[in-house]
Motif scaffolding. Structure first.
Motif, PDB file in Angstrom:
ATOM      1  N   SER A  39      39.430  51.134  24.831  1.00  6.48           N
ATOM      2  CA  SER A  39      39.389  49.806  25.454  1.00  6.48           C
ATOM      3  C   SER A  39      40.706  49.041  25.295  1.00  6.48           C
ATOM      4  CB  SER A  39      38.210  48.998  24.924  1.00  6.48           C
ATOM      5  OG  SER A  39      38.361  48.790  23.545  1.00  6.48           O
ATOM      6  N   GLN A  40      41.638  49.624  24.519  1.00  7.94           N
ATOM      7  CA  GLN A  40      42.981  49.018  24.480  1.00  7.94           C
ATOM      8  C   GLN A  40      43.600  48.948  25.877  1.00  7.94           C
ATOM      9  OE1 GLN A  40      45.820  50.548  21.590  1.00  7.94           O
ATOM     10  NE2 GLN A  40      44.116  51.317  20.363  1.00  7.94           N
ATOM     11  N   LEU A  41      43.147  49.885  26.741  1.00 11.58           N
ATOM     12  CA  LEU A  41      43.675  49.927  28.111  1.00 11.58           C
ATOM     13  C   LEU A  41      43.394  48.637  28.857  1.00 11.58           C
ATOM     14  CD1 LEU A  41      42.640  53.549  29.122  1.00 11.58           C
ATOM     15  CD2 LEU A  41      44.971  52.706  28.842  1.00 11.58           C
ATOM     16  N   GLU A  42      42.332  47.937  28.425  1.00 13.89           N
ATOM     17  CA  GLU A  42      41.959  46.709  29.126  1.00 13.89           C
ATOM     18  C   GLU A  42      43.029  45.626  28.988  1.00 13.89           C
ATOM     19  OE1 GLU A  42      38.084  45.591  27.791  1.00 13.89           O
ATOM     20  OE2 GLU A  42      37.166  47.355  28.726  1.00 13.89           O
ATOM     21  N   GLU A  43      43.935  45.802  28.003  1.00 15.48           N
ATOM     22  CA  GLU A  43      44.989  44.809  27.835  1.00 15.48           C
ATOM     23  C   GLU A  43      46.022  44.880  28.964  1.00 15.48           C
ATOM     24  OE1 GLU A  43      46.561  45.484  23.918  1.00 15.48           O
ATOM     25  OE2 GLU A  43      44.557  45.280  23.017  1.00 15.48           O
ATOM     26  N   LEU A  44      46.068  46.023  29.658  1.00 20.34           N
ATOM     27  CA  LEU A  44      47.041  46.169  30.745  1.00 20.34           C
ATOM     28  C   LEU A  44      46.606  45.383  31.979  1.00 20.34           C
ATOM     29  CD1 LEU A  44      47.716  50.013  30.494  1.00 20.34           C
ATOM     30  CD2 LEU A  44      49.283  48.161  29.836  1.00 20.34           C
ATOM     31  N   ASP A  45      47.598  44.862  32.696  1.00 25.85           N
ATOM     32  CA  ASP A  45      47.309  44.177  33.960  1.00 25.85           C
ATOM     33  C   ASP A  45      47.281  45.231  35.071  1.00 25.85           C
ATOM     34  OD1 ASP A  45      47.080  42.685  36.204  1.00 25.85           O
ATOM     35  OD2 ASP A  45      49.019  41.629  35.983  1.00 25.85           O
ATOM     36  N   THR A  46      46.103  45.489  35.611  1.00 27.50           N
ATOM     37  CA  THR A  46      45.979  46.530  36.647  1.00 27.50           C
ATOM     38  C   THR A  46      45.670  45.940  38.018  1.00 27.50           C
ATOM     39  OG1 THR A  46      43.645  46.810  36.111  1.00 27.50           O
ATOM     40  CG2 THR A  46      45.189  48.307  35.041  1.00 27.50           C
ATOM     41  N   ASN A  47      45.929  44.633  38.157  1.00 22.26           N
ATOM     42  CA  ASN A  47      45.605  43.971  39.423  1.00 22.26           C
ATOM     43  C   ASN A  47      46.261  44.628  40.631  1.00 22.26           C
ATOM     44  OD1 ASN A  47      43.751  42.039  38.767  1.00 22.26           O
ATOM     45  ND2 ASN A  47      45.324  40.643  37.972  1.00 22.26           N
ATOM     46  N   ASN A  48      47.492  45.111  40.454  1.00 22.37           N
ATOM     47  CA  ASN A  48      48.204  45.677  41.596  1.00 22.37           C
ATOM     48  C   ASN A  48      48.254  47.201  41.567  1.00 22.37           C
ATOM     49  OD1 ASN A  48      48.860  43.162  42.800  1.00 22.37           O
ATOM     50  ND2 ASN A  48      50.339  42.854  41.117  1.00 22.37           N
ATOM     51  N   VAL A  49      47.314  47.797  40.824  1.00 24.19           N
ATOM     52  CA  VAL A  49      47.272  49.264  40.746  1.00 24.19           C
ATOM     53  C   VAL A  49      46.040  49.761  41.484  1.00 24.19           C
ATOM     54  CG1 VAL A  49      47.169  51.244  39.188  1.00 24.19           C
ATOM     55  CG2 VAL A  49      48.424  49.175  38.513  1.00 24.19           C
ATOM     56  N   ALA A  50      46.234  50.665  42.432  1.00 20.88           N
ATOM     57  CA  ALA A  50      45.098  51.219  43.199  1.00 20.88           C
ATOM     58  C   ALA A  50      44.244  52.086  42.289  1.00 20.88           C
ATOM     59  CB  ALA A  50      45.621  52.042  44.370  1.00 20.88           C
ATOM     60  N   PRO A  51      42.909  52.049  42.463  1.00 24.29           N
ATOM     61  CA  PRO A  51      42.042  52.895  41.629  1.00 24.29           C
ATOM     62  C   PRO A  51      42.375  54.369  41.834  1.00 24.29           C
ATOM     63  CG  PRO A  51      40.736  51.391  42.990  1.00 24.29           C
ATOM     64  CD  PRO A  51      42.152  51.292  43.460  1.00 24.29           C
TER      65      PRO A  51
END
Ligand SMILES: [Zn+2]
Lengths: 100, 503
Positions: A39-51
């Motif tokens: 869940s450390q990954l949740e700290e990243l901003d992925t708003n502009n990353v396609a799934p």
């Protein structure tokens, strides 16, 4: 993120594992650490990353509809705990089978 | 959508039906490995490490399976997704060796289609929306012989990994009869397009039905009425379309009884699964798989996604061939036959349509050819069983018989006898005609015969002369006795002409 004992008990049931109370306690701690690590990954901003559906950047891998030799029945059954020479044998199951 | 009352007006409720259909795709090999999909082989002779789920094996998608699935979806007017992927549906069952089924969850390859069914006799017409069509693998087969009293279940994994298309409809059907009609149309379509043989006996087509009742309740004290909905029941184990219809009729009546007794509405109890017991003609509650709703889907890491371009969709569409709806209209138009006749012919399959068109071309009259198809060829085919390809009489032979009828050598009923004789004896039409003593009656013979009849029946002659032409019918029976080959139409006309010529 912490898992509850109920979460672990449910996963155990779904995986058909007979977990003792001690097992559930131990795994609630161990699994929570793993989930916490991921869940450390949740700290990243992925708003502009396609799934991502797949980590490989490859698509459309197919094979032709051509028959290949299968195993013999004896080969297929050789690692089965129990068989009758043509079928795998399992404890009696009742109810529905087939793709759901 | 064409919403029309289809439930009998006397029913105090509307039956609401949605269907979930699995069809086996017509491939030689399984979805993810090169094992054969042939039906009826000895157990566990068509298995390999991939479909047994052995460690280290990897699935590779069958190109034809994907293409056939796309063809099915296009025929069902679905949108094809430009990007699709597969997911693992996790559950434990002995016939599922990997412990998961490779299926499609949130990104199925197609969705949002429809298929319309129009009853040729006008009993109903219904456009049914398709929610989605996806491509997945089948499970194996578990066999439990309760009579033998053994404690074991035997597992045959020949079927495991066979490619299946799952087609899920909206609950748009409004009667068991409509459901059966729609399934017939779906099957016809998929068989026409070579997607599946849809053989229910061999499990190539399986149907589950969701059904509940919508019951209009009157408002009380001036309040507006509302619709009560009974809990949805999923019915399984139906082995024919007739069973589907019977199970739905039974289930609607059962829910109505239950509603009257309990007034329990949808949402007040979980969705129930019931199995159809065909010999008993009833549905029974089925035990649910434990925690069956929790499949913990996640993307299949062993398969890469598939993308489909507009050009590929266009190519697939072009290669698809005419669906039955188009063919019915084309046949009716080309051969000047009724929509009903075109429907009967098209519903028998593509080979029979080709046989009919061959006959119609030789005869030159579509309607005459269609009458012979329905009254003689199809009736005989239904009695004998088998396919039109195995039918012992050729279009050429039937056209020969029709040609002789049209020339006036003999009448249609005599032609039917000749057809039956050609069918059973396997002889040529000319030989049958000769052996049955059917020679064309010459014009001279016909005149002589009619003159003989007139001389013997002065009363009929007088009646006809007096304006009662229908009296001539009495002469035809006598003519048949004197010469069975005399064409009744010709006898009648010749007698009328001769009587008119009398002073
Ligand atoms: Zn295989």
């Amino acid at each position: 993120m912490a898992l509850t004992r109920q979460d672990v008990a449910k996963v155990g049931l779904l995986a058909r594992l007979a977990l003792s109370g001690d097992d559930v306690d131990r795994m609630t701690g161990e699994l929570s650490k793993i989930v916490g690590f991921v869940s450390q990954l949740e700290e990243l901003d992925t708003n502009n990353v396609a799934p991502l559906a797949h980590p490989l950047d490859t698509q459309n891998v197919f094979r032709a509809d051509e028959p290949k030799p299968s195993l013999t029945t004896a080969e297929a059954l050789q690692s089965a705990p129990r068989h009758d020479g043509s079928c795998f044998l399992v404890p009696a199951v009742l109810g529905e089978s087939g793709a759901a | 959508m064409s919403k029309q009352p289809a439930t009998a007006a006397s029913d105090p409720y509307i039956t609401v039906i949605g269907l979930e259909v699995h069809v086996q795709l017509q491939t030689q090999t399984k979805l993810f490995c090169g094992c054969s999909t042939r039906f009826g082989s000895p157990p566990n002779t068509q298995v390999c490490p991939t479909c047994l789920g052995l460690p280290g094996s990897l699935p590779v998608m069958n190109r034809l399976a994907f293409d056939l699935a796309v063809r099915a979806a296009l025929a069902l007017n679905c949108k094809i997704a430009p990007f699709t992927k597969w997911d693992r549906k996790n559950y434990f069952y002995p016939d599922l060796p990997k412990g998961y089924q490779i299926s499609q969850y949130d990104l199925p390859f197609s969705s949002d289609g429809h298929l319309e069914v129009i009853d040729p006799k006008g009993a109903f017409s219904r456009k049914v929306d398709i929610i989605r069509v996806h491509l997945e693998e089948d499970a194996g087969k578990s066999m439990h012989d309760e009579a033998a009293g053994t404690a074991d279940t035997r597992i045959d994994l020949n079927r495991a990994g066979t490619p299946l298309c799952e087609i899920v409809s909206q609950p748009d059907l409004r009667s068991p009869q409509e459901a059966r009609g729609w399934l017939n149309e779906l099957k016809l379509l998929l068989v026409y397009l070579g997607v599946s043989d849809c053989n229910m006996q061999e499990g190539s087509l399986r149907v589950d039905a969701n059904v509940n009742l919508h019951i209009p309740l009157p408002g009380e004290g001036g309040a507006e009425g509302r619709i009560a909905k009974t809990p949805i029941v999923e019915i399984k184990n139906m082995n024919s379309f007739r069973s589907v219809e019977r199970a739905l009729i039974y289930e609607a009546a059962r829910q109505w009884e239950e509603w009257q007794a309990t007034k329990v509405e949808m949402g007040k109890m979980p969705k129930q699964t019931r199995g159809w017991d065909d010999p008993a003609g009833i549905t029974r509650p089925q035990r649910q798989k434990e925690e069956s709703s929790d499949y913990r889907y996640f993307p299949e890491p062993d398969l890469v996604p598939v993308t489909v371009s507009d050009a590929e969709i266009a190519t697939a569409r072009a290669a698809m061939g005419d669906p039955p709806t188009v063919l019915r209209a084309a046949l009716a138009e080309k051969w000047k036959i009724s929509a009903y006749d075109a429907d009967v012919l098209v519903n028998q399959g593509r080979d029979l349509v080709a046989w009919y068109e061959d006959l119609a071309t030789r005869v030159g009259e579509g309607k005459v050819a269609s009458n012979w198809m329905q009254q003689d060829v199809l009736r005989t085919l239904n009695e004998r069983g088998g396919t039109i390809a195995e039918f012992p009489v050729t279009p050429e032979q039937v056209a020969d018989i029709i040609g002789r009828v049209q020339k006036g050598d003999f009448d249609t009923s005599r032609g039917r006898e000749i057809f039956a004789e050609v069918l059973t004896s396997g002889k040529a039409v000319a030989d049958v005609v000769a052996s049955m003593g059917i020679a064309a009656v010459s014009d001279d013979d016909l005149v002589a015969l009619c003159q003989e009849l007139l001389a013997a029946n002065p009363k009929i002659v007088a009646d006809v002369k007096g304006g009662k032409e229908q009296a001539a019918a009495g002469l035809i029976g006598q003519a048949k006795k004197k010469n069975p080959n005399a064409n009744p139409g010709k006898v009648r006309q010749m007698c009328l002409d001769l009587i008119k010529a009398l002073p």
